[in-house]
Structures are given as structure tokens and as C-alpha cells.
Design a protein around this motif. Structure first.
Motif, PDB file in Angstrom:
ATOM      1  N   ASP A   1       4.816   3.293 -13.591  1.00  0.00           N
ATOM      2  CA  ASP A   1       4.119   3.318 -12.151  1.00  0.00           C
ATOM      3  C   ASP A   1       3.767   2.155 -11.758  1.00  0.00           C
ATOM      4  OD1 ASP A   1       4.185   6.321 -12.441  1.00  0.00           O
ATOM      5  OD2 ASP A   1       2.428   6.143 -13.734  1.00  0.00           O
TER       6      ASP A   1
ATOM      7  N   LYS B   1       6.589   2.455  -6.791  1.00  0.00           N
ATOM      8  CA  LYS B   1       6.613   2.302  -8.300  1.00  0.00           C
ATOM      9  C   LYS B   1       7.968   1.733  -8.861  1.00  0.00           C
ATOM     10  CE  LYS B   1       3.749   6.501  -8.762  1.00  0.00           C
ATOM     11  NZ  LYS B   1       3.436   7.846  -9.394  1.00  0.00           N
TER      12      LYS B   1
ATOM     13  N   GLY C   1      -5.199   1.987 -12.838  1.00  0.00           N
ATOM     14  CA  GLY C   1      -4.815   2.807 -12.108  1.00  0.00           C
ATOM     15  C   GLY C   1      -5.618   3.038 -10.913  1.00  0.00           C
ATOM     16  N   GLU C   2      -4.696   3.250  -9.697  1.00  0.00           N
ATOM     17  CA  GLU C   2      -5.290   3.295  -8.280  1.00  0.00           C
ATOM     18  C   GLU C   2      -4.526   4.338  -7.696  1.00  0.00           C
ATOM     19  OE1 GLU C   2      -6.044  -0.175  -5.898  1.00  0.00           O
ATOM     20  OE2 GLU C   2      -6.552  -1.332  -7.790  1.00  0.00           O
ATOM     21  N   THR C   3      -5.176   5.105  -6.935  1.00  0.00           N
ATOM     22  CA  THR C   3      -4.777   6.229  -5.948  1.00  0.00           C
ATOM     23  C   THR C   3      -4.484   5.503  -4.434  1.00  0.00           C
ATOM     24  OG1 THR C   3      -5.504   7.792  -7.086  1.00  0.00           O
ATOM     25  CG2 THR C   3      -4.705   8.290  -4.767  1.00  0.00           C
TER      26      THR C   3
ATOM     27  N   TYR D   1      -0.679   7.982  -7.291  1.00  0.00           N
ATOM     28  CA  TYR D   1      -1.185   7.116  -8.208  1.00  0.00           C
ATOM     29  C   TYR D   1      -0.120   5.887  -8.490  1.00  0.00           C
ATOM     30  CZ  TYR D   1      -2.123   5.814 -13.078  1.00  0.00           C
ATOM     31  OH  TYR D   1      -2.497   4.619 -14.090  1.00  0.00           O
ATOM     32  N   TYR D   2      -0.737   4.795  -8.621  1.00  0.00           N
ATOM     33  CA  TYR D   2       0.165   3.590  -9.049  1.00  0.00           C
ATOM     34  C   TYR D   2      -0.780   2.856 -10.161  1.00  0.00           C
ATOM     35  CZ  TYR D   2       2.427   4.199  -4.428  1.00  0.00           C
ATOM     36  OH  TYR D   2       3.126   4.897  -3.432  1.00  0.00           O
ATOM     37  N   TYR D   3       0.024   2.030 -10.810  1.00  0.00           N
ATOM     38  CA  TYR D   3      -0.433   1.038 -11.692  1.00  0.00           C
ATOM     39  C   TYR D   3      -0.561  -0.290 -11.153  1.00  0.00           C
ATOM     40  CZ  TYR D   3      -1.545  -1.142 -16.305  1.00  0.00           C
ATOM     41  OH  TYR D   3      -2.101  -1.942 -17.176  1.00  0.00           O
TER      42      TYR D   3
END
Length: 313
Positions: free
Chosen positions: A115, A127, A284-286, A291-293
Motif C-alpha cells: 500500500d 499504491k 497508515g493514512e486515509t 488507505y495508503y502507507y
């Protein structure tokens, strides 16, 4: 009577060395024919697996790779574990960057969380595992090179179902598990555990029940891959080689040809005995509901610098 009997016995004694010698010669011939068959099958399998990147056809690129391998310089290999889906190109479920330095006999393994929020050339921020869906191996390699500012010389793509079959063909793998958990109907206790192909696939896929999320999952992936490399390196049963080759031919693609594979087996194989693993630290952030890393630039620079220093030693 005794004299005739003694003569017959003497004749038998003289003949048995020839019989034994004949059997040994036949065995040597049989083994030689089988080994020739295996070598021929290896060549056929490698030919089936061989799938160059579009840039590999450039004469300058070919010469560059030849020089790097011939002079035993460090190489970077991108390992992609892909979930093939019917009527869908699939996504890279596993991305591991391996840097091999034959001068120091050391390998660096970096698991890239799928991600991870990166710039995919021509597509923008997304991603990292989407690169494969957008542009296959070529775009995956370009994205990794762009993200870490290092060259990727070779790639190996493995169909995850083939990964399962390959583990079975090796007779399974042994790993040390530091967290008890259940996944897909299997329970994995702590300590040393033996995994068959089905179990290994479930073992490396668990992440929701891991407090470390993708990082814990990536650590299990590296452990299973290292165990598989160790098992393959010590593999002595030639009776199963044909089966393994069939599995590889059906489930693996790579831009390594036969000559380069042989060179890696002779000049780079000892790097597996000294493996350093690097983890990419992010959060992790939205973003826009997805959702992404997200990895800070400083952290990406740390990983890049570590790999570059490893390559230059």
C-alpha cells in the motif's frame, strides 16, 4: 571331479568382476543420460521462463548487464509475488527488493509494503502494487527504481499458486514463528514450525491479526523466502528436479537467461548466508477515502543510502 569343480569355480571368479564392471558402466551411462536430460530440460524451462523487459532489447543495456555480471558487481533483483486472476492481470501481492554483493557476500532484502504511497510514472501518486495492474513488470520495475533511486537489474515474477507448489516440491520449509495466530483454517504456534505449500501461503498472507500489520506480514514473507532458498541450495534429490522444473516453467517469469542464472548460482549464491533485512517505516493514512502507507522522504532516503552503500562496498 574336484579338479573340474575347481576350474568352474575359478571361471566364475574371473567373470564376476566383468559383470560388476558392466553394471557400473550401465549405471554411469544411465546417470549421464539422465543428467543430460535434466540439463536439456533446464534449458527448455529457462527459455519458457525468460521474458525480457522492453528495455533489455537495447544493445547498450545488454552490454551493461553483461559487464556487471561478468565483473561480479552488485546487482539488484525485484521479486514480485503476483496473484493471477481469471480475466484480470492481477496485482503484485508481494514486492521484495534484493541487493546482492558478491564481493562482501552479503544480501540486503527490503520488503515493500504493497500500500506504499508512491509516484507511479505516467500515473501519478498511488499504491505501489497498482503499478503491476497498470503496466505489468515494466512499470513495476520503473516505479521501484523511481522510488528508491537505484537500478533494478533483474526481476523474478512468481505466481503465488506456483509458490505453493514449489514449497511442496522442496519438501516444505522450516521457519521460526514469534506470534501464534490462525489464518485460513490453519493455526500457527510459536517456535520452530514446518510448513507445506498451502500452509506457507497462508502463513505469509496474514496481516489483519498482526499488530504490526504489513511489517509483520513482510517479515514472514522474508523468512519463508530465505528458508526456501536454503532448502533449494541444499537440495540433493535429483528424482524431484523434473517436477520442480515443471512448476517453475509454469509459474515463473524472469529476464534472467541461462548464462546469467548459472553465473548467479556460482558467483552470487553465498550472499544468502549473510542477509540484512531493512524495514520501511511509515504510517497508515486515509487520503480521499483510500488507505495508503505513507513513508516520509527522510525514511526513503535512509533506505536508498543503505542500499547504495551496500552496493559500493
Amino acid at each position: 571331479m574336484d579338479t573340474r569343480s575347481e576350474k568352474r569355480q575359478a571361471k566364475k571368479k574371473r567373470k564376476w568382476p566383468y559383470w560388476v564392471g558392466g553394471i557400473i558402466v550401465l549405471l554411469i551411462l544411465a546417470v549421464g543420460i539422465y543428467l543430460f536430460y535434466l540439463y536439456d530440460k533446464v534449458e527448455d524451462t529457462v527459455a519458457d521462463m525468460h521474458e525480457p523487459l522492453s528495455r533489455d532489447e537495447d544493445p547498450n543495456r545488454k552490454q551493461e548487464l553483461e559487464t556487471i555480471v561478468k565483473n561480479k558487481k552488485s546487482i539488484n533483483v525485484l521479486l514480485l509475488g503476483v496473484d493471477q486472476r481469471e480475466n484480470d492481470v492481477g496485482r503484485s501481492d508481494t514486492m521484495i527488493l534484493m541487493s546482492l554483493n558478491p564481493r562482501t557476500n552479503k544480501m540486503i532484502m527490503v520488503s515493500i509494503p504493497r500500500d506504499t504511497y508512491v509516484n507511479i510514472p505516467g500515473r501519478g501518486m498511488d499504491k505501489i502494487n497498482h503499478a503491476y495492474a497498470f503496466g505489468g513488470i515494466d512499470l513495476s520495475v520503473k516505479t521501484v527504481e523511481n522510488t528508491f533511486d537505484i537500478p533494478v537489474h533483474f526481476y523474478v515474477k512468481v505466481n503465488m499458486e506456483g509458490f505453493k507448489q514449489g514449497i511442496n516440491a522442496l519438501g516444505g520449509v522450516t521457519v521460526t514463528n514469534d506470534q501464534a495466530f490462525s489464518q485460513g483454517g490453519e493455526t500457527f504456534q510459536t517456535g520452530t514450525i514446518n510448513l507445506n505449500g498451502e500452509e506457507a501461503l497462508k502463513y505469509i498472507r496474514m496481516r489483519k491479526g498482526d499488530p504490526r500489520g504489513d511489517l509483520g506480514r513482510n517479515e514472514r514473507q522474508r523468512a519463508v523466502i530465505k528458508a526456501a532458498m536454503d532448502e533449494a541450495a541444499s537440495f540433493t534429490s535429483i528424482t524431484k528436479v523434473s517436477n520442480i522444473l515443471s512448476i517453475l516453467g509454469d509459474n515463473v517469469t524472469t529476464n534472467l537467461n541461462m548464462d546469467k542464472m548459472q553465473t548467479l548460482l556460482t558467483d552470487y549464491r553465498d550472499t544468502r548466508n549473510n542477509i540484512e533485512t531493512l524495514e520501511i517505516d511509515g504510517s497508515g493514512e486515509t487520503i480521499n477515502g483510500i488507505y495508503y502507507y505513507v513513508v516520509p522522504d527522510q525514511e526513503m532516503n535512509r533506505i536508498t543510502q543503505a542500499i547504495k552503500e551496500h552496493m559500493e562496498n
